[in-house]
Design a protein around this motif. Structure first.
Motif, PDB file in Angstrom:
ATOM      1  N   GLN A   6      -3.889   0.747   4.946  1.00  0.00           N
ATOM      2  CA  GLN A   6      -2.805   0.151   4.174  1.00  0.00           C
ATOM      3  C   GLN A   6      -3.327  -0.983   3.291  1.00  0.00           C
ATOM      4  N   VAL A   7      -4.177  -1.824   3.868  1.00  0.00           N
ATOM      5  CA  VAL A   7      -4.766  -2.931   3.113  1.00  0.00           C
ATOM      6  C   VAL A   7      -5.601  -2.401   1.962  1.00  0.00           C
ATOM      7  N   ASN A   8      -6.374  -1.372   2.217  1.00  0.00           N
ATOM      8  CA  ASN A   8      -7.242  -0.808   1.178  1.00  0.00           C
ATOM      9  C   ASN A   8      -6.441  -0.216   0.028  1.00  0.00           C
ATOM     10  N   ARG A   9      -5.358   0.480   0.357  1.00  0.00           N
ATOM     11  CA  ARG A   9      -4.521   1.046  -0.706  1.00  0.00           C
ATOM     12  C   ARG A   9      -3.883  -0.043  -1.545  1.00  0.00           C
ATOM     13  N   ALA A  10      -3.392  -1.088  -0.891  1.00  0.00           N
ATOM     14  CA  ALA A  10      -2.786  -2.199  -1.623  1.00  0.00           C
ATOM     15  C   ALA A  10      -3.816  -2.875  -2.522  1.00  0.00           C
ATOM     16  N   SER A  11      -5.005  -3.090  -2.005  1.00  0.00           N
ATOM     17  CA  SER A  11      -6.064  -3.745  -2.788  1.00  0.00           C
ATOM     18  C   SER A  11      -6.446  -2.899  -3.992  1.00  0.00           C
ATOM     19  N   GLU A  12      -6.548  -1.590  -3.788  1.00  0.00           N
ATOM     20  CA  GLU A  12      -6.894  -0.686  -4.885  1.00  0.00           C
ATOM     21  C   GLU A  12      -5.843  -0.754  -5.992  1.00  0.00           C
ATOM     22  N   HIS A  13      -4.580  -0.720  -5.579  1.00  0.00           N
ATOM     23  CA  HIS A  13      -3.493  -0.759  -6.563  1.00  0.00           C
ATOM     24  C   HIS A  13      -3.488  -2.078  -7.339  1.00  0.00           C
ATOM     25  N   GLY A  23       0.804  -1.203   0.000  1.00  0.00           N
ATOM     26  CA  GLY A  23       0.000   0.000   0.000  1.00  0.00           C
ATOM     27  C   GLY A  23       0.840   1.257   0.000  1.00  0.00           C
ATOM     28  N   GLY A  24       2.173   1.084  -0.093  1.00  0.00           N
ATOM     29  CA  GLY A  24       3.105   2.206  -0.148  1.00  0.00           C
ATOM     30  C   GLY A  24       3.613   2.439  -1.556  1.00  0.00           C
ATOM     31  N   ILE A  25       4.301   3.563  -1.738  1.00  0.00           N
ATOM     32  CA  ILE A  25       4.751   3.969  -3.065  1.00  0.00           C
ATOM     33  C   ILE A  25       5.795   3.026  -3.648  1.00  0.00           C
ATOM     34  N   ASP A  26       6.729   2.539  -2.826  1.00  0.00           N
ATOM     35  CA  ASP A  26       7.814   1.705  -3.355  1.00  0.00           C
ATOM     36  C   ASP A  26       7.287   0.399  -3.944  1.00  0.00           C
ATOM     37  N   SER A  27       6.412  -0.274  -3.213  1.00  0.00           N
ATOM     38  CA  SER A  27       5.893  -1.549  -3.724  1.00  0.00           C
ATOM     39  C   SER A  27       4.925  -1.326  -4.882  1.00  0.00           C
ATOM     40  N   ALA A  28       4.241  -0.179  -4.898  1.00  0.00           N
ATOM     41  CA  ALA A  28       3.335   0.122  -6.007  1.00  0.00           C
ATOM     42  C   ALA A  28       4.126   0.322  -7.301  1.00  0.00           C
ATOM     43  N   VAL A  29       5.211   1.074  -7.213  1.00  0.00           N
ATOM     44  CA  VAL A  29       6.042   1.304  -8.396  1.00  0.00           C
ATOM     45  C   VAL A  29       6.711   0.014  -8.850  1.00  0.00           C
ATOM     46  N   ALA A  60      -0.113   9.161   0.611  1.00  0.00           N
ATOM     47  CA  ALA A  60       0.021   8.528   1.925  1.00  0.00           C
ATOM     48  C   ALA A  60       1.407   8.772   2.525  1.00  0.00           C
ATOM     49  N   ALA A  61       1.452   8.979   3.827  1.00  0.00           N
ATOM     50  CA  ALA A  61       2.733   9.107   4.520  1.00  0.00           C
ATOM     51  C   ALA A  61       3.440   7.753   4.515  1.00  0.00           C
ATOM     52  N   PRO A  62       4.719   7.706   4.140  1.00  0.00           N
ATOM     53  CA  PRO A  62       5.448   6.434   4.114  1.00  0.00           C
ATOM     54  C   PRO A  62       5.493   5.770   5.487  1.00  0.00           C
ATOM     55  N   THR A  63       5.220   4.471   5.513  1.00  0.00           N
ATOM     56  CA  THR A  63       5.303   3.696   6.753  1.00  0.00           C
ATOM     57  C   THR A  63       5.673   2.265   6.420  1.00  0.00           C
ATOM     58  N   ASP A  64       6.431   1.631   7.308  1.00  0.00           N
ATOM     59  CA  ASP A  64       6.769   0.222   7.076  1.00  0.00           C
ATOM     60  C   ASP A  64       5.671  -0.713   7.583  1.00  0.00           C
ATOM     61  N   GLY A  65       4.748  -0.192   8.394  1.00  0.00           N
ATOM     62  CA  GLY A  65       3.617  -0.995   8.861  1.00  0.00           C
ATOM     63  C   GLY A  65       3.996  -2.186   9.712  1.00  0.00           C
ATOM     64  N   LEU A  66       5.139  -2.111  10.389  1.00  0.00           N
ATOM     65  CA  LEU A  66       5.640  -3.266  11.133  1.00  0.00           C
ATOM     66  C   LEU A  66       5.345  -3.219  12.633  1.00  0.00           C
ATOM     67  N   PHE A  67       4.747  -2.132  13.099  1.00  0.00           N
ATOM     68  CA  PHE A  67       4.552  -1.993  14.539  1.00  0.00           C
ATOM     69  C   PHE A  67       3.088  -2.048  14.971  1.00  0.00           C
ATOM     70  N   GLY A  68       2.181  -2.167  14.007  1.00  0.00           N
ATOM     71  CA  GLY A  68       0.773  -2.267  14.365  1.00  0.00           C
ATOM     72  C   GLY A  68       0.183  -0.983  14.894  1.00  0.00           C
ATOM     73  N   ASP A  69       0.809   0.157  14.564  1.00  0.00           N
ATOM     74  CA  ASP A  69       0.266   1.448  14.964  1.00  0.00           C
ATOM     75  C   ASP A  69       0.392   2.414  13.786  1.00  0.00           C
TER      76      ASP A  69
END
Length: 271
Positions: free
Chosen positions: A70-77, A39-45, A194-203
């Motif tokens: 994050q899930v929604n952005r990834a699904s949309e992409h 759901g982030g820019i790097d994986s989308a590109v 979206a603000a870049p985040t690694d999404g690894l901390f559950g917050d």
């Protein structure tokens, strides 16, 4: 200070990376790529570039207590990619239960800060393991999503986690250049904003929260280092950013350098 306004030739850069990916896959005798889409820019590109090769591209969502946005952005992409590229398929794996089971068997440690970081890295390594499982059964290469400032500037990735890949198609692009390429490739606006985040901390912590500086600032510092500048030459926020960059770069050299090998001469080995 440096601001994000990178301008690149999107057409030429895209064509170059896509051809590089296709050539590498052919030489490796594989049928395509697997990409973890967050759901982030790097994986989308990265996933878009892989899709443009025409080779099989498996987009994988790997949720571990993942935030819904994050899930929604990834699904949309991924949905957008599938409407354009018939070679794109996807799979979603919820690794939350696996992660929680691992946590339950780990010994209790009092240092909460170290535990939190270790568990974040464990999430990343679970994802890597899953990507390589899928790559193995489908004959694919794992495409990395790291950019230049993360991979070679501050080492902002997990060793043997998101750093464990077969190819790194965007690792020579600064974060700002990845955004520029993403705009050219027409990745969803929700991802571009979206603000870049690694999404690894559950917050909701962002990359900037963790690093102490924005990617714009870190790119500026990386450039200053490349031309031989040091922290002592700056004042105020610029000095602070240079010190943050220098500290992270030094601390994470173990990720960027080859694994140290203890070489043993024949003089020592021989009886």
């Amino acid at each position: 200070m440096y601001q994000k306004n990178a301008k690149i030739n999107g057409a030429k850069v895209s064509e170059h990376i896509v051809q590089w990916l296709a050539d590498y896959a052919k030489k490796a005798n594989v049928s395509g790529f697997v990409v973890g889409v967050s759901g982030g820019i790097d994986s989308a590109v990265t996933s878009t570039l892989c899709a443009k090769t025409g080779l099989k591209t498996l987009c994988v969502q790997l949720s571990i207590h993942q935030a819904h946005n994050q899930v929604n952005r990834a699904s949309e992409h991924i949905a957008n990619l599938k409407t354009i590229y018939p070679n794109v398929t996807d799979v979603s794996l919820d690794l939350t239960a696996t992660f929680e089971q691992m946590k339950s068997i780990f010994p209790v440690v009092e240092n909460t800060q170290k535990v939190d970081l270790s568990l974040a890295n464990t999430r990343s390594r679970l994802r890597m393991t899953s990507l390589y499982y899928l790559a193995g059964i489908h004959g694919l290469l794992v495409a990395g999503t790291g950019n230049k400032v993360e991979d070679f500037g501050v080492g902002f990735y997990t060793k043997y986690g998101d750093g464990g890949v077969d190819v790194s198609p965007i690792a020579d692009l600064m974060k700002s250049e990845v955004y520029a390429l993403g705009a050219y490739l027409q990745v969803p606006e929700s991802i571009l904003q979206a603000a870049p985040t690694d999404g690894l901390f559950g917050d909701n912590r962002t990359d900037e929260d963790q690093l102490g500086a924005s990617y714009d600032e870190l790119e500026w510092a990386m450039h200053q280092k490349e031309i031989g500048k040091e922290s002592i030459e700056f004042n105020g926020r610029e000095k602070e950013v240079m010190e943050i960059y220098t500290r992270l770069n030094r601390a994470n050299q173990h990720k960027m350098q080859p694994i140290p090998v203890c070489y043993i001469s024949n003089e020592i080995k021989n009886l």
